[in-house]
Structures are given as C-alpha cells and as structure tokens.
Write a protein that holds these residues in place. Structure first.
Motif, mmCIF file in Angstrom:
data_model
loop_
_atom_site.group_PDB
_atom_site.id
_atom_site.type_symbol
_atom_site.label_atom_id
_atom_site.label_comp_id
_atom_site.label_asym_id
_atom_site.label_seq_id
_atom_site.Cartn_x
_atom_site.Cartn_y
_atom_site.Cartn_z
ATOM 1 N N LEU A 160 0.837 -1.197 0.000
ATOM 2 C CA LEU A 160 0.000 0.000 0.000
ATOM 3 C C LEU A 160 0.874 1.249 0.000
ATOM 4 C CD1 LEU A 160 -2.481 -0.878 2.906
ATOM 5 C CD2 LEU A 160 -2.862 -1.231 0.461
ATOM 6 N N ASP A 161 0.317 2.329 -0.529
ATOM 7 C CA ASP A 161 0.956 3.626 -0.348
ATOM 8 C C ASP A 161 0.730 4.099 1.087
ATOM 9 O OD1 ASP A 161 2.046 4.079 -2.891
ATOM 10 O OD2 ASP A 161 0.088 4.664 -3.687
ATOM 11 N N TRP A 166 -5.957 4.671 2.322
ATOM 12 C CA TRP A 166 -5.130 3.684 1.635
ATOM 13 C C TRP A 166 -5.738 3.233 0.314
ATOM 14 C CZ3 TRP A 166 -6.982 -1.198 0.551
ATOM 15 C CH2 TRP A 166 -8.139 -1.614 1.240
ATOM 16 N N THR A 169 -4.149 4.142 -2.977
ATOM 17 C CA THR A 169 -2.930 3.474 -3.429
ATOM 18 C C THR A 169 -2.958 3.310 -4.946
ATOM 19 O OG1 THR A 169 -2.546 2.263 -1.358
ATOM 20 C CG2 THR A 169 -1.695 1.255 -3.367
ATOM 21 N N HIS A 185 2.733 2.022 6.777
ATOM 22 C CA HIS A 185 1.410 2.348 6.241
ATOM 23 C C HIS A 185 0.554 2.892 7.378
ATOM 24 C CE1 HIS A 185 -0.667 -1.128 8.070
ATOM 25 N NE2 HIS A 185 0.437 -1.815 7.797
#
Length: 361
Positions: A160-161, A166, A169, A185
């Motif tokens: 995930l970004d 999230w 992402t 995260h």
C-alpha cells in the motif's frame, strides 16, 4: 483508486491465505491437502497465479473452478498475472522476457496452438493472436480485484501507499512495490502481502522462507520464494479465532537423518539474497570465507564454492544461506546442496535453512 472488495466474514470459520503460486499446480494442490481445505473455509489467493512455473494456464483454470464452486474463494491480481499488458501496450522488452522466461503464460498460450514468437512479425500481430484465442482468460485475469478488505485484515499482492486513505494506493504500488515490510502504512488493520520473498528480509537472521507475522507493524509477508529460490516454499497463512499460524510445502525430496548432533556455538546466521551479492573478503578459511556484504555493511560467512570473481569484483554466485544450523541426533532434514566440501546445505522441518558438517551424517 484501486478496486477493493469489502467482505464480512464469519469469524467461526478458517481463513486461509496463499500467495505466489507461480504456475506450480502440483505444489498448490499439495498445500490445499496439507491444510485440509474444504469449501467451508475462506480461501484467499493473493496474486501471481502465473509465471515462473510450468502450469500457468492450468493453475488459472483450477483456481477459476475453485472460485465457481465456492463463494468463499477470493482471488486478487498479482503483477505476474498481467504480463499480457506488455504485449498489448507495445513494450518491446516483452520479447526478450519471453525468450528468457520459457515458463510464461504467454509462451504457454503460443504452444497451445503450436506457435512460436517467430510466427509473428510484430507485437501488433502477437496482440491479435492473444485476443483471438485467449480473450476469455485475459478478461478473467483483468476482472480480479486489487484487494480484499475484512474487519480484521487487508489482502493485497505487493503493498500500500503510505496514505491516510489507503484506497488511493496506485496500482503500481499494489502490484509491484518492493520490500513492503520495510515500509510503513497508516491502516489500523493487518496488511497481508506476497510478491517480495520473505527470505530477502533475512540477511542477518536465520535463513528461512517462513512467513513474517509482525502484528506490531500490522504487516504479514507471505511469499516463500516458490519457483524463485532453490530452497523456496509455498506458504499458507491460517487465520482462526484471531490467531495466525502457518505451514508450507516445497519441492525438496532428498530426506536424510542426522546421525550426530551439532551445535553452532558461534550463532552464525544470515542469507545472501537479491540484489545484495557484492562482497569484500575479510578472511578465507578452509570451507567458508568471512565477507562483508558491501551493500548491507554486514559480515557474512559465505561457502567458498558460492564465491566468484567477475570483472575484478567479488560476488556471491547465487542466493545462499549463511546460517549454521544446530541439530539433534535423529532429526530429519532435507538436502538443498550436497555438492560442497565439508558441509551440506539442508532445510529443517521448521523451515530453517543452513549448513551442517558432513560428519553429522
């Protein structure tokens, strides 16, 4: 935003998570048998059904049948499941990849109709071939979501970004991000990923392909290096009653019984893995050489047969354990490398991989 499907699970049932099957149908079936999988279980298959192993099309078909038979089967995309995009997008590098990677769904699709790359003038013609003959399979792969979210965990192939939301992402991160366990995260749930072999995190730990279950970081890394590492394995994460356990299967078949116990009192542990192969020799001994892993700045004992000189650089020839195991008399181990002087590289039943003196056997 990536496609996320939200689920409400019955918490009295088991959830089984498997990732990175990599076209190894035999191993996948063995793992399902080992965990006693039934259609009453929730089964998550977290991407990379395809590539590297010999059965991409068969694995895909087998998983499709599983998902059609049971509403409790959930499959996500992995980066290896969308390699057809490189053909459709006209990326010339895919030709070199197909020539290099004989075990590819793209080559299997050619062989199905007795075709080779030489039968096509350009990627446009190749694209037409795949669309005319395998559009249904491609559509199914593309229909898979990027992630599943439950009350307790998220299943996504690579990561995930680091964003408050999230779900924003990028697909690039979700399918291709490297070393997610070393990142952070903002999700208040456990994120279960595959993609990056867990042994790559164990440069200065006991060498093992077992999952990393880190509930403090809210990350579980599951990729056991199946079809990528010589001693790799296919892992299953089992979630039941709020507890996380795991098991595995691999392709090692040469079992041997320890005849003499051995204890490594020096606590030598570690692994050489991609991409950290550059070494600086510190001290060479009869069977092993103490080296500095120059990328990581740590010392590792490398088996002499795994060291090579190339363009005046000292390198490890391949991924290899730098762990020395301790064993008891009567313990079963499986041989990984029996071709070196003085020591054998073996795998214990608990998944630890390392070196033992030959006189143990």
């Amino acid at each position: 935003m990536i496609e996320v499907r939200k689920l409400q699970l019955d918490k009295t049932k088991r959830a089984i998570v498997i990732s990175d099957i990599h076209a190894n149908l035999k191993l996948f079936k063995r793992l399902l048998d080992k965990v006693d999988y039934t259609e009453n279980d929730y089964l998550f298959i977290n991407g990379d059904l395809c590539e590297k192993g010999p059965n991409s099309l068969e694995v895909m078909q087998f998983v499709r049948v599983l998902s059609e038979r049971s509403a409790n089967v959930y499959v996500t995309k992995g980066n290896c499941d969308v390699v057809h995009r490189y053909v459709f997008h006209g990326s010339q590098g895919i030709i070199a990849y197909m020539n290099r990677q004989k075990h590819s769904i793209l080559n299997e699709m050619l062989a199905k109709h007795r075709k080779t790359l030489d039968d096509f003038v350009n990627l446009g013609e190749l694209s037409c071939y795949y669309r005319q003959n395998f559009q249904e399979e491609i559509d199914w792969l593309e229909s898979l979501p990027i992630a599943y979210e439950t009350d307790e965990f998220i299943v996504i192939h690579a990561g995930l970004d680091n964003k408050e939301n999230w779900r924003e992402t990028s697909e690039e991160t979700a399918l291709y991000t490297q070393e997610f366990y070393n990142k952070v995260h903002q999700v208040k749930k456990t994120v279960i990923v595959g993609h990056w072999p867990v042994v790559n995190y164990r440069a200065n730990q006991v060498s093992s392909h077992n999952p990393i279950i880190d509930l403090d970081k809210n990350i579980i890394a599951l990729d056991g290096g199946n079809q990528i590492k010589k001693d790799g394995q296919l892992n299953a994460l089992i979630i039941q009653n709020g507890m996380y356990t795991h098991t595995y299967v691999d392709e090692l078949t040469n079992e041997i019984i320890v005849q003499k116990k051995y204890n490594d009192s020096m606590n030598r542990v570690g692994t050489v893995t991609y991409p950290n192969y550059d070494l600086q020799i510190i001290r060479q001994e009869k069977y092993f050489t103490l080296c500095e892993n120059t990328n990581l700045g740590i010392e590792q004992w490398i088996k002499n047969e795994y060291i090579k000189l190339e363009n005046e650089a000292t390198l490890s020839k391949a991924d290899v354990s730098t762990t020395f195991l301790s064993v008891k008399q009567g313990e079963k181990v499986w041989i990984v490398d029996n071709e070196c002087d003085g020591y054998m590289l073996v795998k214990k039943e608990n998944g630890e991989v390392g070196w033992l003196p030959r006189d143990c056997f």
